[in-house]
Scaffold this motif. Structure first.
Motif, PDB file in Angstrom:
ATOM      1  N   HIS A 130       0.828  -1.212   0.000  1.00 28.09           N
ATOM      2  CA  HIS A 130       0.000   0.000   0.000  1.00 28.09           C
ATOM      3  C   HIS A 130       0.864   1.266   0.000  1.00 28.09           C
ATOM      4  N   VAL A 131       1.964   1.235  -0.744  1.00 31.97           N
ATOM      5  CA  VAL A 131       2.845   2.402  -0.812  1.00 31.97           C
ATOM      6  C   VAL A 131       2.131   3.575  -1.486  1.00 31.97           C
ATOM      7  N   VAL A 132       1.349   3.287  -2.533  1.00 27.66           N
ATOM      8  CA  VAL A 132       0.613   4.347  -3.227  1.00 27.66           C
ATOM      9  C   VAL A 132      -0.377   5.011  -2.287  1.00 27.66           C
ATOM     10  N   GLU A 133      -1.046   4.208  -1.470  1.00 24.04           N
ATOM     11  CA  GLU A 133      -2.007   4.776  -0.517  1.00 24.04           C
ATOM     12  C   GLU A 133      -1.302   5.616   0.540  1.00 24.04           C
ATOM     13  N   SER A 134      -0.091   5.191   0.945  1.00 24.92           N
ATOM     14  CA  SER A 134       0.654   6.000   1.914  1.00 24.92           C
ATOM     15  C   SER A 134       1.088   7.327   1.289  1.00 24.92           C
ATOM     16  N   SER A 135       1.436   7.306   0.004  1.00 26.28           N
ATOM     17  CA  SER A 135       1.814   8.559  -0.658  1.00 26.28           C
ATOM     18  C   SER A 135       0.640   9.527  -0.691  1.00 26.28           C
ATOM     19  N   LEU A 136      -0.576   9.005  -0.834  1.00 28.18           N
ATOM     20  CA  LEU A 136      -1.765   9.860  -0.811  1.00 28.18           C
ATOM     21  C   LEU A 136      -1.871  10.599   0.513  1.00 28.18           C
ATOM     22  N   GLY A 137      -1.547   9.907   1.610  1.00 28.19           N
ATOM     23  CA  GLY A 137      -1.587  10.549   2.923  1.00 28.19           C
ATOM     24  C   GLY A 137      -0.657  11.743   3.009  1.00 28.19           C
ATOM     25  N   TYR A 138       0.533  11.608   2.427  1.00 22.28           N
ATOM     26  CA  TYR A 138       1.491  12.709   2.483  1.00 22.28           C
ATOM     27  C   TYR A 138       1.192  13.774   1.435  1.00 22.28           C
ATOM     28  N   PHE A 139       0.492  13.417   0.358  1.00 22.43           N
ATOM     29  CA  PHE A 139       0.006  14.441  -0.566  1.00 22.43           C
ATOM     30  C   PHE A 139      -1.023  15.334   0.124  1.00 22.43           C
ATOM     31  N   ILE A 140      -1.884  14.706   0.926  1.00 27.67           N
ATOM     32  CA  ILE A 140      -2.945  15.448   1.607  1.00 27.67           C
ATOM     33  C   ILE A 140      -2.398  16.249   2.794  1.00 27.67           C
ATOM     34  N   ASN A 141      -1.224  15.893   3.284  1.00 27.21           N
ATOM     35  CA  ASN A 141      -0.716  16.471   4.529  1.00 27.21           C
ATOM     36  C   ASN A 141      -0.652  18.001   4.551  1.00 27.21           C
ATOM     37  N   PRO A 142      -0.200  18.681   3.475  1.00 28.34           N
ATOM     38  CA  PRO A 142      -0.212  20.160   3.534  1.00 28.34           C
ATOM     39  C   PRO A 142      -1.605  20.734   3.765  1.00 28.34           C
ATOM     40  N   ILE A 143      -2.616  20.086   3.181  1.00 23.68           N
ATOM     41  CA  ILE A 143      -3.990  20.546   3.359  1.00 23.68           C
ATOM     42  C   ILE A 143      -4.459  20.246   4.782  1.00 23.68           C
ATOM     43  N   ARG A 199      -6.656  32.542  10.474  1.00 17.67           N
ATOM     44  CA  ARG A 199      -7.511  32.934   9.360  1.00 17.67           C
ATOM     45  C   ARG A 199      -7.032  32.238   8.087  1.00 17.67           C
ATOM     46  N   VAL A 200      -7.983  31.740   7.319  1.00 16.62           N
ATOM     47  CA  VAL A 200      -7.658  31.005   6.095  1.00 16.62           C
ATOM     48  C   VAL A 200      -8.105  31.812   4.889  1.00 16.62           C
ATOM     49  N   ARG A 201      -7.233  31.901   3.906  1.00 22.01           N
ATOM     50  CA  ARG A 201      -7.556  32.624   2.680  1.00 22.01           C
ATOM     51  C   ARG A 201      -8.515  31.804   1.826  1.00 22.01           C
ATOM     52  N   PRO A 202      -9.280  32.445   0.950  1.00 22.17           N
ATOM     53  CA  PRO A 202     -10.258  31.726   0.120  1.00 22.17           C
ATOM     54  C   PRO A 202      -9.656  30.575  -0.673  1.00 22.17           C
ATOM     55  N   ALA A 203      -8.455  30.777  -1.221  1.00 26.43           N
ATOM     56  CA  ALA A 203      -7.823  29.709  -2.005  1.00 26.43           C
ATOM     57  C   ALA A 203      -7.512  28.496  -1.133  1.00 26.43           C
ATOM     58  N   GLN A 204      -7.156  28.737   0.134  1.00 23.04           N
ATOM     59  CA  GLN A 204      -6.890  27.617   1.041  1.00 23.04           C
ATOM     60  C   GLN A 204      -8.172  26.832   1.344  1.00 23.04           C
ATOM     61  N   TRP A 205      -9.293  27.579   1.534  1.00 26.36           N
ATOM     62  CA  TRP A 205     -10.569  26.890   1.715  1.00 26.36           C
ATOM     63  C   TRP A 205     -10.916  26.063   0.479  1.00 26.36           C
ATOM     64  N   TRP A 239      -4.193  16.397  -6.628  1.00 26.78           N
ATOM     65  CA  TRP A 239      -3.135  17.220  -7.239  1.00 26.78           C
ATOM     66  C   TRP A 239      -3.661  18.592  -7.637  1.00 26.78           C
ATOM     67  N   VAL A 240      -4.920  18.662  -8.075  1.00 22.83           N
ATOM     68  CA  VAL A 240      -5.522  19.961  -8.373  1.00 22.83           C
ATOM     69  C   VAL A 240      -5.574  20.812  -7.099  1.00 22.83           C
ATOM     70  N   ALA A 241      -5.971  20.201  -5.995  1.00 24.30           N
ATOM     71  CA  ALA A 241      -6.020  20.920  -4.713  1.00 24.30           C
ATOM     72  C   ALA A 241      -4.643  21.432  -4.320  1.00 24.30           C
ATOM     73  N   LEU A 242      -3.608  20.616  -4.552  1.00 27.67           N
ATOM     74  CA  LEU A 242      -2.249  21.015  -4.201  1.00 27.67           C
ATOM     75  C   LEU A 242      -1.752  22.156  -5.092  1.00 27.67           C
ATOM     76  N   VAL A 243      -2.147  22.142  -6.362  1.00 26.60           N
ATOM     77  CA  VAL A 243      -1.778  23.246  -7.259  1.00 26.60           C
ATOM     78  C   VAL A 243      -2.394  24.548  -6.766  1.00 26.60           C
ATOM     79  N   VAL A 244      -3.686  24.499  -6.388  1.00 25.77           N
ATOM     80  CA  VAL A 244      -4.364  25.687  -5.861  1.00 25.77           C
ATOM     81  C   VAL A 244      -3.656  26.185  -4.605  1.00 25.77           C
ATOM     82  N   LEU A 245      -3.318  25.257  -3.697  1.00 24.06           N
ATOM     83  CA  LEU A 245      -2.666  25.625  -2.444  1.00 24.06           C
ATOM     84  C   LEU A 245      -1.273  26.201  -2.696  1.00 24.06           C
ATOM     85  N   THR A 246      -0.522  25.594  -3.621  1.00 27.43           N
ATOM     86  CA  THR A 246       0.842  26.049  -3.904  1.00 27.43           C
ATOM     87  C   THR A 246       0.859  27.426  -4.543  1.00 27.43           C
TER      88      THR A 246
END
Length: 313
Positions: free
Chosen positions: A106-119, A132-138, A287-294
């Motif tokens: 389940h290495v792929v599933e573990s990578s998903l956890g760390y992809f989500i971690n910044p969010i 306070r959270v900016r609109p893009a972060q929401w 990945w779309v969420a991470l692009v928005v956040l980045t």
């Protein structure tokens, strides 16, 4: 004439910091392959040895660096000592879940956890620190939530490993934030593993009584690899600590994507874990969420730098 020499060390420090951070996340990214190579040693034995060998390695580093005084000073502060114990329990949960994921395909599933971690970190900042959270972060949080729902509905199962990894590491980061610079990296890891040492010993006793220990029983090469578990744990952490002191949080935020990307590639390309269409869709939404956040993170950093530079100018 006098301004140029002062810029050179700053540029050099940033370059060093980026190199240290990149090296840390590179090692964390390929760590799943190391744990796969440790088979037939199971995840419970590996984590117990990882705790004890990390403690030994940190003790050696504290001796060489003459850092025992700093560690004793932390122990004399009940609040800091308690926070390190909480951090230890959280990182134990993270290590155990990660080892189980790695050694059960389940290495792929573990990578998903760390992809989500910044969010997850942003979400914890809202819920716990009331930031306070900016609109893009929401927007990024909402898109990530949709991704998890898509994976649950389309793939037919809850990604428990991903959720446990991102929750444990996210809260661990929050605890380390509360500790701040009061505890250095080596003393912190030494204390965390010290609190976990009794759990690790009990765990080894249980493994020995049930399935039997594999340490020193397979081959010389396997024993050497397993003996390096403490070094493999401490070195990336020390590189990260050295890098984080020299670069901005924006740079750290961008570098942290290296580890899950490499873990994802290890799972798909090297270990040939299945990636059905449903899982690709879920990952694509993340990945779309991470692009928005980045993008939001980079823009906010630029605005902050301009706001600081204008009064000076």
């Amino acid at each position: 004439m006098s301004s140029s020499p002062s810029l050179v060390p700053s540029d050099r420090e940033r370059a060093l910091g980026t190199g240290y951070g990149f090296s840390a996340y590179l090692l964390w990214g390929v760590l799943p392959l190391y744990f796969v190579w440790l088979k037939p040693t199971g995840p419970w034995e590996v984590v117990a040895l990882r705790v004890l060998l990390s403690l030994v390695f940190c003790a050696l580093l504290l001796t060489v660096m003459r850092g025992w005084g700093r560690m004793v000073a932390v122990l004399r502060n009940p609040r800091l000592a308690l926070w390190t114990a909480v951090a230890g329990l959280l990182i134990y949960v993270n290590w155990q879940a990660f080892l189980i994921a790695t050694q059960t395909g389940h290495v792929v599933e573990s990578s998903l956890g760390y992809f989500i971690n910044p969010i997850t970190t942003v979400l914890l900042a809202v819920l716990v620190l009331h930031e306070r959270v900016r609109p893009a972060q929401w927007a990024a949080i909402g898109i990530a939530a949709v991704a998890v729902i898509v994976i649950v509905v389309a793939y037919g199962s809850v990604p428990w490993i991903s959720l446990i990894l991102t929750a444990s590491f996210g809260v661990y980061g929050l605890v380390k934030n509360r500790i701040g610079g009061a505890v250095d990296a080596v003393s912190g890891l030494a204390l965390e593993t010290m609190w976990l040492a009794p759990i690790a010993v009990v765990q080894l006793v249980v493994v020995a009584a049930t399935t039997g220990l594999t340490y020193g029983q397979v081959s010389v090469g396997h024993t050497i690899l397993l003996s390096l578990a403490g070094v493999a744990t401490a070195i990336p952490l020390l590189l990260f600590a050295a890098g984080a002191r020299r670069v901005s949080l924006t740079t750290v935020g961008l570098l942290q994507f290296i580890a899950p990307i490499l873990q994802f590639l290890c799972g798909v390309v090297v270990l040939h874990e299945p990636m059905p269409v449903e899982r690709w869709i879920g990952f694509a939404i993340v990945w779309v969420a991470l692009v928005v956040l980045t993008v939001d993170m980079v823009r906010h950093a630029r605005r902050s730098r301009r706001a600081v530079a204008e009064p000076i100018a």
